[in-house]
Design an enzyme around this catalytic site. Structure first.
Site, short mmCIF file in Angstrom:
data_model
loop_
_atom_site.label_atom_id
_atom_site.label_comp_id
_atom_site.label_asym_id
_atom_site.label_seq_id
_atom_site.Cartn_x
_atom_site.Cartn_y
_atom_site.Cartn_z
N ASP A 326 19.61 30.51 34.82
CA ASP A 326 18.99 30.27 36.11
C ASP A 326 19.00 31.53 36.97
OD1 ASP A 326 18.05 28.29 38.20
OD2 ASP A 326 19.87 29.00 39.19
N GLU A 379 15.07 32.63 33.32
CA GLU A 379 14.17 32.28 34.42
C GLU A 379 14.09 33.52 35.30
OE1 GLU A 379 13.70 29.51 38.38
OE2 GLU A 379 15.63 30.23 37.70
#
Length: 645
Positions: A326, A379
């Site tokens: 993330d 990401e």
């Protein structure tokens, strides 16, 4: 007596292991290379001189004293003082006679005299929130039955395999009608999700919010327990059961993993021993002003070790197949989310976080270097070069990168009233211009259906029937485009409300024609995607993609071909992004072949108007665009047609 107990346990087949932390353990941890450190730090069943108990280990280099307090000693602050083992700052203690299931914390006396009650950073299990204690976990004895999956995984090159990911939040996928908080536990969830994924033909599931976290509204992105599957849904062995069932069903599992920041809660990692040992001490580097979270100190070798060993822990102990990392951009840029004066340049005066770069290279070299079949996904929302790359080079070494640029252009285009799409035709063609630079996953994640962004179906323009027709065409474009696929739960049947972690998906919508039809259509797309290598073999190369017509902005029609490595069973996609029926529309094609219809998005069974397309169309020697041959078809309004040739 101790020898008699030991002999009896040996006879019963129980393994007696003595856990202790050696000088070598301490040295390797201080160098950032003790990749089994989770087997030493934390709380582990152990035997000493024939007596069973638990060995506790914790890293607290600045502590004056550390005590173990827990349910087994009445939370007595003086009952069990730990011993500092060496200059690295690791403390250890064996406590005889205690069993898994007991709660505990480390009571740390800081140098300024403060008493800090801290959860164990390496705990494998935690008290259910709002409680904050760690729990001694029984991690042994689970009987895995996924050998076939693990063996098969090791033989495959995931770059050349189909990868259709179902992003899922367990707590809001489906609510238990009788539960106090409505959660299905890991085992109950397994029974429901496995059936759904198999029926729909997804290849992978990405699980949000598995690492222990205190606040439901963070969706699991503000972590306090990196080594503990959240107790909201059960025990570590319950989570093993879920993993086992998914693998037996042939479904891979990717975990959301959050090394970018962690929760500032008092029982967590922040100022763990009274000083900043996990986070950077300079708040301009060690805090995210927008998120109110702490940022790991990637320059510190022990911190890198904590994080890298954490990935190996999930891989080895729970058979996880990959991680989705993330907020990578927030780690790579020192000025991310910060105004002038709120960040510190690197030693060269730039905004690149050199320590984070080295951390990613180290992480991927260790994990992917040791386990080549393990997937790491970034990401990363900027144009940082070589995010996905081979390990050992100049790149960061990830297996895949989320294509956030594709996602943004796609969503912005699909939101447009069709009359304005002709002026934004490039939005659906631009991503192929840079496709070869990375190995991409096309993500339509939870982030696109929250915070007033609308659900996917309600992004679409027009009346309700138009919205669903638009979305069928949009998903066809996505499944045809180069790159692996990711859909968030609910998007495949047209969830109309934005997602909320507080409620389950609106499964009742499957009683409606449009939703039932969309779900069936996505299932057909997934079936075709898995069946034809042309759709996944050559995702990162122009060898696998060719535009037939990228320039028909006036009619807002797109046509392209996906090609297999062997040149057989190639797939033609034709998309009409307007509500106008295009009669006898001529599509350039690469060969004089028979084009067999695989999918017509306008069929009534999918919720369409029922406009027909011939099941077979023979190419004619009629030049069109840059091709010598072409076919003609009646292209339905907001229609998508898929052919194999």
């Amino acid at each position: 007596m101790a020898e008699e107990v030991k002999a009896e346990n040996t006879k019963k087949g129980k393994v007696e292991e003595t856990v202790f932390i050696s000088e070598a353990d301490q040295y390797l941890f201080s160098q950032g290379t003790h990749y089994d450190i989770y087997k030493k730090l934390g709380a582990h069943e152990s035997w000493e001189e024939g007596i069973k108990g638990v060995y506790f280990g914790v890293w607290a280099p600045n502590a004056l004293e550390v005590h173990v307090v827990g349910s087994f000693n009445g939370w007595d602050t003086g009952a069990h003082p730990m011993v500092k083992l060496g200059p690295v700052g690791i403390w250890g203690l064996f406590i005889p006679g205690i069993e898994p299931g007991e709660m505990y914390k480390f009571l740390i006396t800081a140098q300024d005299g403060r008493l800090l009650y801290k959860a164990d950073p390496f705990a494998n299990y935690a008290e259910r929130r709002p409680g904050t204690a760690s729990i001694i976990a029984d991690m042994r004895g689970f009987e895995w039955e996924d050998e076939k999956w693990m063996t098969s995984r090791a033989k495959k090159d995931i770059q050349r395999q189909p990868m259709a990911i179902y992003e899922c939040h367990i707590g809001s996928f489906m609510k238990h009608p009788d539960g106090k908080e409505g959660f299905y536990n890991y085992r109950q969830f397994a029974d429901r999700i496995v059936e759904y994924l198999k029926d729909m033909k997804y290849t992978h599931i990405e699980l949000m919010g598995i690492l222990e976290h205190p606040y439901d509204g963070s969706w699991g992105y503000q972590v306090t327990g990196y080594y503990a599957p959240t107790s909201r849904y059960g025990t570590p062995k319950d989570f093993m059961y879920l993993m086992n069932e998914l693998h037996k069903a042939g479904v891979g599992v990717i975990l959301d993993w959050v090394p970018a920041h962690f929760a500032p809660d008092a029982h967590g990692l922040a100022q763990f021993d009274g000083q900043c040992i996990f986070e950077h001490p300079d708040p301009r580097i060690g805090e995210h002003p927008d998120w109110g979270t702490k940022v790991f100190n990637y320059a510190k070798l022990e911190v890198r070790n904590f994080l890298i060993a954490n990935v190996l822990y999930w891989l080895r102990e729970f058979h996880v197949d990959g991680i989705r990392v993330d907020a990578v951009a927030s780690m790579l840029y020192l000025d991310y989310g910060r105004q002038d004066g709120q960040w510190v340049p690197n030693k060269y005066g730039g905004k690149e976080n050199l320590d984070a770069i080295e951390f990613f290279k180290h992480l991927n070299s260790v994990v992917r270097g040791t386990y080549p079949d393990f997937v790491t996904v970034a990401e990363e929302s900027t144009a940082w070069p070589h995010v996905s790359s081979e390990i050992g080079g100049d790149g960061l070494g990830f297996t895949f990168k989320w294509n956030m640029g594709w996602m943004h252009d796609f969503c912005e285009y699909m939101k447009l009233d069709p009359i304005y799409r002709k002026g934004n035709h490039y939005a659906l063609t631009f991503a192929m211009s840079y496709n070869e630079h990375e190995k991409y996953i096309l993500p339509l994640s939870h982030d696109e259906v929250v915070h007033l962004k609308c659900s996917m179906v309600n992004k679409m323009p027009g009346y309700q029937v138009d919205k669903y027709a638009n979305l069928r065409a949009a998903y066809t474009y996505m499944f045809g485009h180069s790159g692996k696929k990711l859909l968030f739960m609910g998007q495949d049947f047209g969830q109309e409300r934005e997602w909320s972690e507080e409620r389950e998906l609106d499964w009742f919508l499957l009683g409606e024609k449009n939703n039932r039809g969309l779900q069936q259509y996505v299932k057909e797309l997934l079936t075709i995607y898995n069946k034809y290598p042309a759709l996944y073999e050559l995702d990162d190369s122009w060898d696998g993609f060719e535009w037939m017509n990228a320039d028909d902005a006036e009619y807002s029609v797109y046509a392209f071909v996906r090609k297999s490595s062997k040149g057989v069973n190639n797939i033609l996609f034709v998309l009409n992004m307007t509500p106008v029926l295009r009669e006898e529309y001529r599509v350039p094609v690469p060969k004089k072949k028979k084009y067999k219809l695989l999918l017509n998005s306008d069929e009534e069974r999918f919720g369409g108007w029922g406009n027909e397309i011939k099941s077979e169309i023979m190419a004619e020697k009629e030049p069109c665009q840059n091709q010598e041959y072409s076919i003609a078809l009646d292209l339905p309004p907001f229609g998508a047609a898929v052919f194999v040739f």
